[in-house]
Enzyme design. Structure first.
Site, PDB file in Angstrom:
ATOM      1  N   TRP A   1       0.859  -1.183   0.000  1.00  0.00           N
ATOM      2  CA  TRP A   1       0.000   0.000   0.000  1.00  0.00           C
ATOM      3  C   TRP A   1       0.906   1.248   0.000  1.00  0.00           C
ATOM      4  CZ3 TRP A   1      -0.173   3.879   3.751  1.00  0.00           C
ATOM      5  CH2 TRP A   1      -1.149   4.862   3.510  1.00  0.00           C
TER       6      TRP A   1
ATOM      7  N   ASP B   1     -15.254   9.860   0.456  1.00  0.00           N
ATOM      8  CA  ASP B   1     -15.854   9.116   1.559  1.00  0.00           C
ATOM      9  C   ASP B   1     -16.532  10.045   2.587  1.00  0.00           C
ATOM     10  OD1 ASP B   1     -16.421   7.138   3.317  1.00  0.00           O
ATOM     11  OD2 ASP B   1     -14.365   6.439   3.588  1.00  0.00           O
TER      12      ASP B   1
ATOM     13  N   ARG C   1      -9.908  -2.200   8.691  1.00  0.00           N
ATOM     14  CA  ARG C   1     -10.484  -0.849   8.584  1.00  0.00           C
ATOM     15  C   ARG C   1     -11.947  -0.873   9.058  1.00  0.00           C
ATOM     16  NH1 ARG C   1     -11.656   3.599   4.033  1.00  0.00           N
ATOM     17  NH2 ARG C   1     -10.319   5.233   4.801  1.00  0.00           N
TER      18      ARG C   1
ATOM     19  N   LYS D   1     -15.969   7.201  -8.259  1.00  0.00           N
ATOM     20  CA  LYS D   1     -14.740   6.545  -7.802  1.00  0.00           C
ATOM     21  C   LYS D   1     -15.165   5.306  -7.020  1.00  0.00           C
ATOM     22  CE  LYS D   1     -10.808   7.486  -4.699  1.00  0.00           C
ATOM     23  NZ  LYS D   1     -10.284   8.509  -3.773  1.00  0.00           N
ATOM     24  N   TRP D   2     -14.793   4.151  -7.532  1.00  0.00           N
ATOM     25  CA  TRP D   2     -15.220   2.855  -6.959  1.00  0.00           C
ATOM     26  C   TRP D   2     -14.070   2.309  -6.110  1.00  0.00           C
ATOM     27  CZ3 TRP D   2     -19.730  -0.231  -8.274  1.00  0.00           C
ATOM     28  CH2 TRP D   2     -19.694  -1.543  -7.771  1.00  0.00           C
ATOM     29  N   ASP D   3     -14.212   2.409  -4.809  1.00  0.00           N
ATOM     30  CA  ASP D   3     -13.120   2.056  -3.903  1.00  0.00           C
ATOM     31  C   ASP D   3     -13.310   0.647  -3.342  1.00  0.00           C
ATOM     32  OD1 ASP D   3     -10.848   2.419  -2.397  1.00  0.00           O
ATOM     33  OD2 ASP D   3     -11.582   4.161  -1.288  1.00  0.00           O
ATOM     34  N   MET D   4     -12.269   0.107  -2.764  1.00  0.00           N
ATOM     35  CA  MET D   4     -12.313  -1.228  -2.153  1.00  0.00           C
ATOM     36  C   MET D   4     -11.116  -1.303  -1.211  1.00  0.00           C
ATOM     37  SD  MET D   4     -11.227  -4.456  -1.968  1.00  0.00           S
ATOM     38  CE  MET D   4     -10.022  -4.798  -3.218  1.00  0.00           C
ATOM     39  N   ASN D   5     -11.399  -1.443   0.089  1.00  0.00           N
ATOM     40  CA  ASN D   5     -10.329  -1.202   1.053  1.00  0.00           C
ATOM     41  C   ASN D   5      -9.948  -2.342   1.984  1.00  0.00           C
ATOM     42  OD1 ASN D   5      -9.245   1.610   0.823  1.00  0.00           O
ATOM     43  ND2 ASN D   5     -11.425   2.076   0.842  1.00  0.00           N
TER      44      ASN D   5
ATOM     45  N   CYS E   1     -10.461   1.968  -7.732  1.00  0.00           N
ATOM     46  CA  CYS E   1      -9.521   2.285  -6.661  1.00  0.00           C
ATOM     47  C   CYS E   1      -9.595   1.138  -5.674  1.00  0.00           C
ATOM     48  CB  CYS E   1      -9.992   3.599  -6.017  1.00  0.00           C
ATOM     49  SG  CYS E   1      -9.170   4.008  -4.469  1.00  0.00           S
TER      50      CYS E   1
ATOM     51  N   ASP F   1      -2.521   5.668  -3.088  1.00  0.00           N
ATOM     52  CA  ASP F   1      -2.885   6.649  -2.054  1.00  0.00           C
ATOM     53  C   ASP F   1      -1.699   7.544  -1.747  1.00  0.00           C
ATOM     54  OD1 ASP F   1      -5.476   6.053  -1.706  1.00  0.00           O
ATOM     55  OD2 ASP F   1      -5.232   4.857   0.111  1.00  0.00           O
TER      56      ASP F   1
HETATM   57  C1  DGJ Z   1      -8.957   4.855   0.075  1.00  0.00           C
HETATM   58  C2  DGJ Z   1      -8.746   5.635  -1.181  1.00  0.00           C
HETATM   59  O1  DGJ Z   1      -7.642   5.177  -1.867  1.00  0.00           O
HETATM   60  C3  DGJ Z   1      -8.640   7.110  -0.834  1.00  0.00           C
HETATM   61  O2  DGJ Z   1      -8.347   7.852  -1.972  1.00  0.00           O
HETATM   62  C4  DGJ Z   1      -9.927   7.546  -0.216  1.00  0.00           C
HETATM   63  O3  DGJ Z   1     -10.954   7.452  -1.150  1.00  0.00           O
HETATM   64  C5  DGJ Z   1     -10.230   6.692   1.008  1.00  0.00           C
HETATM   65  N1  DGJ Z   1     -10.172   5.281   0.702  1.00  0.00           N
HETATM   66  C6  DGJ Z   1     -11.570   7.020   1.562  1.00  0.00           C
HETATM   67  O4  DGJ Z   1     -11.919   6.172   2.576  1.00  0.00           O
END
Ligand code: DGJ
Length: 724
Positions: free
Chosen positions: A196, A364, A440, A473-477, A521, A543
């Site tokens: 990351w 977010d 998270r 923006k389609w995120d996945m964390n 993302c 990021d």
């Molecule tokens: C992770 C993304 O990479 C960031 O740019 C941002 O959108 C955060 N998540 C928001 O929680």
């Protein structure tokens, strides 16, 4: 493109600059002969001689030296004398694992088949596809190898289809998309690995006898490794020499395996990771693997990247934004994090508009009761305490200012503290009876379930249509742990079923909202792959927005992906990820070689900084089609030096924009040169009042004087003169 010599049962798959040759050996196995420079020979019988090898078994028992132990196989199997990594593994009900795939027939078709459930390369008239049918010599287990030839692009796309024509259920335990047997290991392996905020650094390895794997077991293609590998000869540089590139159109668990045996033969396998994989094939069922994209170039690593870049732009990206200029955006994440309300957003938008920004992205925190990363994922309803006008009202206000409106979502996730989770606690990925590891503060929704997919499709379609949303923006964390499902009980299928579910959701949403520009993302670049690019034509690269860290990330990413795929933003200093100070020029210069955005609180900048940003955006807009769609060449590697360089050239060759970056300042430093590439040697190129001949710029180069200060950058825009 595809030639077949009937007498010698030999296939030659030709692209503009390469040949991929294999044949049906007298044993009936498919024998790889050559992949590399173009050849037009008919007889290849001398290429792969069999020698007397101690301990090598001969499955034909014909007294010859034939053995699969050293055989260069197009789709190797386990069991008949080959001890290397197989491309396919099956377990029959009889517990038999041995497979012996024998050529049956083949057909050549114009165009190429679009895969039903998987992303795949496009193309029609200009593509030719070879389909080779193989069958086990005992069981009715068939394998269909598909090779699509993109002649002009110098690309071959491979995949395989495994068909169970037996009367019993067969467990498929591995199914690679492609396997290639090189006859030597005189290569360096290049892969894009990191973590990351440090994604896709170029790593190099010599390959000696042994086994190497670049893989993900995390559920997504991952920050740690990318589903891409390259092989270059020891002497290959960015500009010259042989390079091979292989990339997978897939976003989940993958494996690129490399095995070098005792005779220095090298086998490369690419496909879904066999770790934890088991697919149940009932009688009559088949399994389609993802596609692997292969290219060869004798024009160095840049030649290989050019092939990938053009191919991706033409045959992977889709939709109305495929070739459109991408907007300059402001993203409120690093400007406000969760601490915003409508007033704050509009104040930021006001300044953004005044400097020329085109799109406002609300990140977010706009939904549920989310004021921190500890709740509400899954509750995709606007928080009207924060945004009293709702999404529609906010979009209207932004549109009135002349800005487009974009929205962040993270639909694959659910927070335990959410209405969705309270209602459907079994809708997340979990092993029944085990605790659910949070990362998270969130869990992964079980996208292998159709009811979950349907819910997300329906809810998000509503959200996306509830306002004038022009970008998402389609995120996945997080990665997948406890990989199980309350519904789909076959644990070996869960990872792939999840990805198939994700692709179904994306497919449907793209259909429902065809005008939206999607950016994928995954905590930055945790899923930067051709699978996601098929649905979403740009990716949030990392990021890490520090200008200096970004040099390596973007340089590495460019090995396999074009600039138009990369989102890159100017952010605040000290940088939020590494606390480094860099000047505004350096941040802009680095971010401009991609889809430019700003991600900082513009309302806190002074008027000089805002004037500077306004100039940056004006300049960017003048040249953005070149920066986003031009031909990108790497010039000096930040992985080798304390400085770095690259260039982009317009399609017509009239504009060249070159980038030079210094790392730490070196006292009393020497004079350096920046040599450009691919110019017309006899043409003149102008920059400001200076005119250079193309051959001068390529042989001597621009003179770079020492400067005091760390992390300084220059950008040179050269224009070809006397263009008719
Ligand atoms: C992770 C993304 O990479 C960031 O740019 C941002 O959108 C955060 N998540 C928001 O929680």
């Amino acid at each position: 493109m595809i030639s077949y010599c009937k007498d010698r049962k030999t296939f030659n798959l030709m692209t503009r600059n390469s040949s991929y040759v294999f044949r049906v050996s007298s044993s009936g196995h498919l024998e790889h002969i050559h992949w590399g420079g173009k050849v037009t020979q008919e007889d290849y019988s001398l290429v792969n001689p069999f020698l007397k090898r101690a301990w090598s078994a001969n499955p034909l028992n014909d007294g010859s030296y034939f053995t699969l132990d050293t055989f260069r196989s197009e789709y190797p199997t386990y069991g008949y004398s080959d001890f290397r990594e197989p491309a396919i593994e099956v377990l029959f009900q009889s517990e038999n694992r041995v497979l012996n795939l024998i050529y049956k027939n083949h057909v050549v078709i114009k165009g190429k088949k679009q895969l039903e459930d998987l992303p795949c390369s496009q193309g029609d008239e200009e593509v030719e596809t070879l389909i080779v049918n193989l069958k086990d010599d005992i069981f009715d287990l068939r394998v269909r190898l598909l090779y699509s030839i993109y002649y002009e692009a110098d690309i071959i796309v491979r995949s395989s289809l495994i068909i169970n024509d037996t009367s019993e259920t067969v467990n498929l335990e591995r199914a690679y998309s492609a396997s290639i047997d090189f006859d030597d290991n005189d290569f360096k392996l290049l892969h894009l690995s990191g973590s990351w905020a440090r994604e896709r650094h170029i790593m190099e390895k010599d390959l000696n006898q042994g086994f190497y794997a670049i893989e993900s077991k995390r559920g997504n293609s991952s920050h740690q490794h990318n589903p891409f590998v390259a092989f270059k000869r020891q002497e290959t540089t960015e500009k010259n020499g042989e390079a091979y590139g292989m990339s997978l159109i897939y976003s989940g668990n993958f494996k690129n395996s490399i095995e070098v045996n005792e005779y220095d033969q090298m086998r490369v396998g690419l496909g879904i990771n066999s770790f934890g994989f088991r697919w149940t094939l009932k009688p009559g069922m088949s399994f389609q693997t993802p596609e692997a994209v292969l290219t060869y170039s004798d024009k160095g690593l840049n030649g290989m990247s050019h092939n990938f870049h053009s191919f991706i732009k033409k045959y992977i990206l889709r939709g109305i934004h495929k070739s459109a200029e991408r907007p300059v955006l402001i993203n409120n994440w690093e400007a406000t994090y969760f601490d915003f309300d409508e007033e704050k957003l509009l104040a930021l938008a006001e300044v953004a508009k005044s400097v020329g920004i085109e799109l406002f992205v609300l990140d977010d925190g706009w939904f549920g009761k989310r004021d921190a990363a500890d709740c509400s994922l899954g509750d995709w309803y606007v928080n009207t305490h924060k945004i009293p006008s709702g999404l529609d009202g906010l979009a209207k206000k932004l549109n009135e200012k002349g800005l487009k409106f974009g929205l962040w979502v993270e639909p694959e996730m659910v927070s335990p503290d959410s209405d969705l989770y309270r209602k459907h606690p079994d809708w997340c990925i979990h092993e029944v009876g085990r605790s659910r590891s949070q990362c998270r503060n969130q869990l992964v929704l079980d996208f292998s379930r159709e009811d979950v997919q349907d819910y997300i499709i329906q809810r998000l379609t509503k959200v996306f249509n509830s306002a004038n949303i022009e970008y998402v923006k389609w995120d996945m964390n997080r990665n997948i742990t406890e990989a199980g499902s309350a519904l789909n009980k076959i644990s070996g299928e869960i990872f792939h079923r999840y990805i198939l579910g994700l692709y179904r959701v994306l497919n449907q949403l793209m259909k429902n909202c065809p005008k939206i520009l999607f950016e994928s993302c995954a905590g930055g670049g945790g899923r930067f792959d051709l699978g996601m690019l098929y649905y979403m034509p740009q990716v949030w690269t990392s990021d890490n927005t520090d200008a200096f860290e970004r040099i390596k990330i973007q340089y590495g990413t460019s090995l396999a992906y074009p600039p138009v795929a990369m989102g890159s933003h100017v952010s605040d200093v000290p940088n939020h990820q590494v606390m480094r100070m860099t000047n505004l020029d350096a941040r802009y210069h680095t971010a401009m070689f991609g889809n430019l955005g700003y991600e900082l609180d513009l309302t806190k900048l002074n008027s000089e900084e805002l004037i500077e940003i306004e100039k940056q955006i004006k300049k960017y807009k003048e040249v953005r089609s070149i920066l986003q769609y031009g031909t990108f060449d790497r010039l000096i590697s930040p992985f080798e030096k304390n400085y770095a360089a690259w260039q982009v050239m317009s399609e017509d060759g009239n504009d060249i924009i070159a980038y030079y970056a210094r790392g730490l300042s070196r006292p009393n430093d020497k004079i350096r040169r920046l040599r450009l590439v691919n110019l017309n040697p006899n043409d003149n190129y102008r920059i400001l009042n200076q005119v250079y001949r193309g051959n001068y710029l390529m042989a001597i180069g621009l003179t770079i004087l020492p400067k005091k200060g760390d992390f300084l950058t220059e950008v040179y825009h050269l224009k070809r003169m006397d263009v008719k």
